[in-house]
Design a protein around this motif. Structure first.
Motif, PDB file in Angstrom:
ATOM      1  N   PRO A  92       0.679  -1.214   0.095  1.00  0.00           N
ATOM      2  CA  PRO A  92       0.010  -0.022  -0.060  1.00  0.00           C
ATOM      3  C   PRO A  92       0.930   1.233   0.020  1.00  0.00           C
ATOM      4  O   PRO A  92       1.857   1.253   0.377  1.00  0.00           O
ATOM      5  N   VAL A  93       0.402   2.317  -0.661  1.00  0.00           N
ATOM      6  CA  VAL A  93       1.255   3.638  -0.435  1.00  0.00           C
ATOM      7  C   VAL A  93       1.036   4.010   0.953  1.00  0.00           C
ATOM      8  O   VAL A  93       0.579   3.553   1.799  1.00  0.00           O
ATOM      9  N   GLU A  94       1.850   5.081   1.046  1.00  0.00           N
ATOM     10  CA  GLU A  94       2.110   5.779   2.318  1.00  0.00           C
ATOM     11  C   GLU A  94       0.941   6.111   3.026  1.00  0.00           C
ATOM     12  O   GLU A  94       0.004   7.110   2.457  1.00  0.00           O
ATOM     13  N   GLY A  95       0.648   5.760   4.244  1.00  0.00           N
ATOM     14  CA  GLY A  95      -0.685   6.452   4.850  1.00  0.00           C
ATOM     15  C   GLY A  95      -1.931   5.640   4.840  1.00  0.00           C
ATOM     16  O   GLY A  95      -2.757   5.860   5.343  1.00  0.00           O
ATOM     17  N   ARG A  96      -1.551   4.215   4.158  1.00  0.00           N
ATOM     18  CA  ARG A  96      -2.895   3.652   3.946  1.00  0.00           C
ATOM     19  C   ARG A  96      -2.376   2.086   4.234  1.00  0.00           C
ATOM     20  O   ARG A  96      -1.344   1.818   4.417  1.00  0.00           O
ATOM     21  N   GLU A  97      -3.667   1.121   4.272  1.00  0.00           N
ATOM     22  CA  GLU A  97      -3.040  -0.184   4.765  1.00  0.00           C
ATOM     23  C   GLU A  97      -4.206  -1.127   4.035  1.00  0.00           C
ATOM     24  O   GLU A  97      -5.143  -0.641   3.679  1.00  0.00           O
ATOM     25  N   HIS A  98      -3.871  -2.493   3.910  1.00  0.00           N
ATOM     26  CA  HIS A  98      -4.631  -3.346   3.105  1.00  0.00           C
ATOM     27  C   HIS A  98      -5.737  -3.645   4.260  1.00  0.00           C
ATOM     28  O   HIS A  98      -5.278  -3.776   5.436  1.00  0.00           O
ATOM     29  N   VAL A  99      -6.711  -4.250   3.738  1.00  0.00           N
ATOM     30  CA  VAL A  99      -7.879  -4.650   4.407  1.00  0.00           C
ATOM     31  C   VAL A  99      -8.297  -6.003   3.745  1.00  0.00           C
ATOM     32  O   VAL A  99      -8.846  -5.844   2.492  1.00  0.00           O
ATOM     33  N   TYR A 100      -8.675  -7.031   4.636  1.00  0.00           N
ATOM     34  CA  TYR A 100      -9.092  -8.112   3.865  1.00  0.00           C
ATOM     35  C   TYR A 100     -10.570  -8.191   3.717  1.00  0.00           C
ATOM     36  O   TYR A 100     -11.239  -7.818   4.665  1.00  0.00           O
ATOM     37  N   VAL A 101     -10.874  -8.602   2.531  1.00  0.00           N
ATOM     38  CA  VAL A 101     -12.468  -8.553   2.228  1.00  0.00           C
ATOM     39  C   VAL A 101     -12.756  -9.852   1.725  1.00  0.00           C
ATOM     40  O   VAL A 101     -11.990 -10.317   1.071  1.00  0.00           O
ATOM     41  N   GLN A 102     -14.067 -10.283   1.988  1.00  0.00           N
ATOM     42  CA  GLN A 102     -14.618 -11.439   1.593  1.00  0.00           C
ATOM     43  C   GLN A 102     -15.287 -11.409   0.258  1.00  0.00           C
ATOM     44  O   GLN A 102     -16.083 -10.419   0.022  1.00  0.00           O
ATOM     45  N   GLU A 104     -16.231 -14.254  -1.463  1.00  0.00           N
ATOM     46  CA  GLU A 104     -16.922 -15.242  -1.638  1.00  0.00           C
ATOM     47  C   GLU A 104     -18.590 -15.060  -2.092  1.00  0.00           C
ATOM     48  O   GLU A 104     -19.144 -13.856  -1.819  1.00  0.00           O
ATOM     49  N   LEU A 105     -19.378 -16.015  -2.438  1.00  0.00           N
ATOM     50  CA  LEU A 105     -20.811 -15.765  -2.588  1.00  0.00           C
ATOM     51  C   LEU A 105     -21.508 -15.646  -1.438  1.00  0.00           C
ATOM     52  O   LEU A 105     -22.601 -14.648  -1.350  1.00  0.00           O
ATOM     53  N   TYR A 106     -21.188 -16.522  -0.097  1.00  0.00           N
ATOM     54  CA  TYR A 106     -21.786 -16.125   0.852  1.00  0.00           C
ATOM     55  C   TYR A 106     -20.832 -15.781   1.936  1.00  0.00           C
ATOM     56  O   TYR A 106     -19.526 -16.380   1.939  1.00  0.00           O
ATOM     57  N   LEU A 107     -21.245 -14.714   2.634  1.00  0.00           N
ATOM     58  CA  LEU A 107     -20.416 -14.101   3.899  1.00  0.00           C
ATOM     59  C   LEU A 107     -20.059 -15.029   4.809  1.00  0.00           C
ATOM     60  O   LEU A 107     -21.276 -15.394   5.267  1.00  0.00           O
ATOM     61  N   GLU A 108     -19.195 -14.795   5.536  1.00  0.00           N
ATOM     62  CA  GLU A 108     -18.842 -15.829   6.691  1.00  0.00           C
ATOM     63  C   GLU A 108     -18.541 -14.913   7.805  1.00  0.00           C
ATOM     64  O   GLU A 108     -17.636 -14.019   7.789  1.00  0.00           O
ATOM     65  N   GLU A 109     -19.060 -14.873   9.107  1.00  0.00           N
ATOM     66  CA  GLU A 109     -18.804 -14.075   9.982  1.00  0.00           C
ATOM     67  C   GLU A 109     -17.379 -14.538  10.537  1.00  0.00           C
ATOM     68  O   GLU A 109     -17.152 -15.818  11.061  1.00  0.00           O
ATOM     69  N   ILE A 110     -16.599 -13.508  10.871  1.00  0.00           N
ATOM     70  CA  ILE A 110     -14.949 -13.889  11.140  1.00  0.00           C
ATOM     71  C   ILE A 110     -15.205 -13.617  12.957  1.00  0.00           C
ATOM     72  O   ILE A 110     -15.438 -12.392  13.095  1.00  0.00           O
ATOM     73  N   SER A 111     -14.696 -14.564  13.450  1.00  0.00           N
ATOM     74  CA  SER A 111     -14.478 -14.208  15.069  1.00  0.00           C
ATOM     75  C   SER A 111     -13.319 -14.903  15.441  1.00  0.00           C
ATOM     76  O   SER A 111     -13.082 -16.007  14.972  1.00  0.00           O
ATOM     77  N   ASP A 112     -12.933 -14.508  16.422  1.00  0.00           N
ATOM     78  CA  ASP A 112     -11.558 -15.243  17.124  1.00  0.00           C
ATOM     79  C   ASP A 112     -12.153 -15.846  18.479  1.00  0.00           C
ATOM     80  O   ASP A 112     -11.117 -16.681  18.910  1.00  0.00           O
ATOM     81  N   HIS A 113     -13.157 -15.757  18.487  1.00  0.00           N
ATOM     82  CA  HIS A 113     -13.730 -16.456  19.672  1.00  0.00           C
ATOM     83  C   HIS A 113     -13.845 -18.135  19.210  1.00  0.00           C
ATOM     84  O   HIS A 113     -14.610 -18.382  18.257  1.00  0.00           O
TER      85      HIS A 113
END
Length: 366
Positions: A92-102, A104-113
């Motif tokens: 990424p350019v300076e001052g920005r960062e990459h974000v993981y985006v789903q 897939e056809l069906y979204l999945e809830e991401i949780s560390d629990h």
């Protein structure tokens, strides 16, 4: 790696059938050891299917060491393979960062629990043990007594006198202190009563002065308002007098001129003349108009009758004569034959006149 028990299995010890009952004193003497299973590394919490590294012992075996190294190598190789397969993303350019985006056809809830499931088991309760009978040991040995002579232990008069003197002295001293305190409290109460009476007298005097000041202030305000009201009434009286004088001077010539203007405008009129103008003359004009309409109607009817007779005679004269009259020699008409015709014509000519006179007669009568 799948989960495995760290401790070796062992058989359980024999458990008594009844619960042991002991005295409270014995329970307090015997130390009780408690343990917290939440900090025991052998207790597994959470998902048991996940990879869990067993705690390292002080002296690990060669088999365990080899197994750990093999697992580390496999994990490293798997991680490198995933990094190679996955397509790289530019930094990424300076001052920005990459974000993981789903994506897939069906979204999945991401949780560390981690999914946790509570399980429990119930063990058999201890059966109450019957009460143990009180143990009374058998009497053994011989009874032994000790004889104490009079005055051997202590002398009551010698030992008790100093204690009694101290008690009496302390009691008298305490009584004197209480009496002095009561006297002091009585003096304080008398001073307080005197101070309260003086304060009440001063407070009453202060209230009297405040009430007197309030009455003076209210009287002053009332006098000021009366003076202002008096000045206002005097001003209103002077204005009314000036307005009345001005109105009299202004209306001296205004009333005659107003009456003259109203008379010229027609507001003052003769009732008889007004009645003739508003009621008699319109009635007379309407009656004259009705009479004229009737005369015009009679004339129109007379004109129509005359026109009808003239048209009828014109039709009769315009017809050809009959055939028998054409064959006969023409003879001069006799006076006797012509007379009836003339008389008939005269009658026909005179008939409209009579009808006219008849039609005019009601008009004249009216």
């Amino acid at each position: 790696l799948p989960y495995s028990f760290y401790s070796q299995p062992r058989s359980l010890g024999s458990r008594p059938k009844y619960r042991e009952q002991s005295n409270a004193a014995e329970k307090e003497k015997v130390p009780v050891h408690y343990c917290n299973i939440m900090i025991d590394p052998r207790v597994v919490r959470g998902n048991v299917l996940s990879v869990r590294h067993p705690p390292q012992s002080t002296e690990p075996s060669t088999l365990e060491v080899k197994r750990q190294r093999r697992a580390q190598k496999q994990g490293l190789a798997r991680r490198l393979t995933q990094e190679q397969i996955r397509t790289g993303t530019p930094e990424p350019v300076e001052g920005r960062e990459h974000v993981y985006v789903q994506t897939e056809l069906y979204l999945e809830e991401i949780s560390d629990h981690i999914i946790e499931v509570d399980e429990e088991c119930q063990t058999d309760e201890f059966l109450d043990r019957p009460p143990t009978p009180l143990f009374i040991p058998a009497k053994t040995g011989k009874d032994v007594a000790t004889q104490i002579e009079e005055g051997e232990l202590f002398d009551f008069d010698i030992e008790v006198k100093p204690i009694l003197e101290v008690l009496v002295g302390k009691t008298v001293e305490q009584a004197l202190l209480e009496v002095m305190e009561e006297e002091e409290l009585a003096q304080l109460w008398s001073h307080q009563r005197a101070f309260a009476e003086l304060r009440n007298a001063e407070f009453a005097e202060l209230q009297r002065l405040e009430e007197q000041d309030r009455r003076i202030r209210e009287e002053k305000e009332r006098r000021r308002l009366e003076h202002l009201e008096k000045l206002r009434k005097q001003k209103e009286t002077a204005e009314k007098i000036a307005a009345r004088a001005f109105a009299q001077r202004y209306l001296a010539d205004l009333i005659p001129s107003v009456f003259n203007n109203l008379h010229e405008s027609g507001f003052f009129y003769d009732p008889i003349e007004r009645n003739i103008e508003t009621e008699f003359l319109p009635w007379l004009m309407s009656e004259v108009e009705k009479t004229l309409q009737k005369k015009v109607l009679g004339r129109m009817m007379l004109d129509s009758l005359i026109r009808m007779v003239v048209e009828k005679r014109l039709d009769e004269f315009s017809r050809p004569p009959p055939s028998d009259q054409t064959e006969a020699p023409a003879e001069e008409p006799r006076e006797t034959d012509a007379a009836p015709q003339v008389s008939g014509e005269a009658d026909a000519a005179d008939q409209p006149v009579e009808e006219k006179e008849e039609t005019d007669q009601p008009v004249d009568e009216e």
